[in-house]
Design an enzyme around this catalytic site. Sequence first.
Site, PDB file in Angstrom:
ATOM      1  N   HIS A  73     -15.452  47.163   3.668  1.00  0.00           N
ATOM      2  CA  HIS A  73     -16.195  46.015   3.736  1.00  0.00           C
ATOM      3  C   HIS A  73     -16.096  45.454   5.125  1.00  0.00           C
ATOM      4  CE1 HIS A  73     -17.786  42.961   1.224  1.00  0.00           C
ATOM      5  NE2 HIS A  73     -16.678  42.035   1.011  1.00  0.00           N
ATOM      6  N   PHE A 118     -13.771  34.712   7.097  1.00  0.00           N
ATOM      7  CA  PHE A 118     -13.837  35.518   5.873  1.00  0.00           C
ATOM      8  C   PHE A 118     -15.399  35.639   5.380  1.00  0.00           C
ATOM      9  CE2 PHE A 118      -9.465  34.300   6.343  1.00  0.00           C
ATOM     10  CZ  PHE A 118      -8.717  35.690   6.172  1.00  0.00           C
ATOM     11  N   ASN A 120     -17.087  35.707   2.447  1.00  0.00           N
ATOM     12  CA  ASN A 120     -17.718  34.792   1.852  1.00  0.00           C
ATOM     13  C   ASN A 120     -18.319  33.680   2.296  1.00  0.00           C
ATOM     14  OD1 ASN A 120     -17.418  36.905   0.018  1.00  0.00           O
ATOM     15  ND2 ASN A 120     -16.546  35.872  -1.584  1.00  0.00           N
ATOM     16  N   ASN A 166     -22.018  38.703  -0.911  1.00  0.00           N
ATOM     17  CA  ASN A 166     -21.700  37.170  -0.769  1.00  0.00           C
ATOM     18  C   ASN A 166     -21.777  36.918   0.583  1.00  0.00           C
ATOM     19  OD1 ASN A 166     -21.415  36.935  -3.733  1.00  0.00           O
ATOM     20  ND2 ASN A 166     -19.238  37.169  -3.349  1.00  0.00           N
TER      21      ASN A 166
END
Length: 250
Positions: A73, A118, A120, A166
């Site tokens: 990620h 972060f 999102n 996201n």
Amino acid sequence: MRLLSGASASRIPCPLLSLARARARCLPVPASATACRAASSSAAAAAGDGGALKPWLFVGLGNPGKVYQGTRHNVGFEMIDVIAEAEGISLSSMQFKAMVGKGRIGDAPIMLAKPQTFMNASGESVGQLVSYFKIPLNQVLVMYDDLDLPFAKLRLLPKGGHGGHNGVRSIINHLKQNRDFPRLRIGIGRPPGKMDPANFVLRPFNRKEQEELDFAFHRGLEAVRIMALEGFNKSATYVNTAQSSEMLNR
């Protein structure tokens, strides 16, 4: 993917990048990009009536903190680290919830950013950076992981939707639903078997994957250099040609 929380926002060197960074330090600016420097200088002169060239904003998406370092990620963060190392740019400033570094590729001013919100909530940072520095959206390149691309493959697009990512969804929301910014998608492949994608993206890479990813970072760095000096279309041509040649040579 659900918002992750609870990790430190400190930047810690990632062993995964060592080979890519070593290559990047020795990697020359493409010949075509070097030839473009005179044109870039001319453009700067043309903007000399009180105006100034707007920097390219290169944004890498990821999650801050050691626990997420080296995971799938976070390839957007890692791509930014490779660019920073190769171009001698320090991400030493915290602005609008992002680690930011400013520098140049040739005569082109650039800004590197790693949102620390972060994944999102990435748009909280990117939206403010774009607004404050008045950067045209066609000069905002967002780099992030993509489950739907084969591992270590790159796809450069001029605009588009969020594709279920996201972080990109958040950016679009904070740009008032404007999707007209380029993005560099970095393939991380699909999870094996019935593994939950939310767990898969937090897995580290094995040694073979790290080697493949180093080559992807090499191509990504070259693409960014060409984009800053010659524009999106030339960069997209490079990415497509480089990957086609690689497939033919296998």
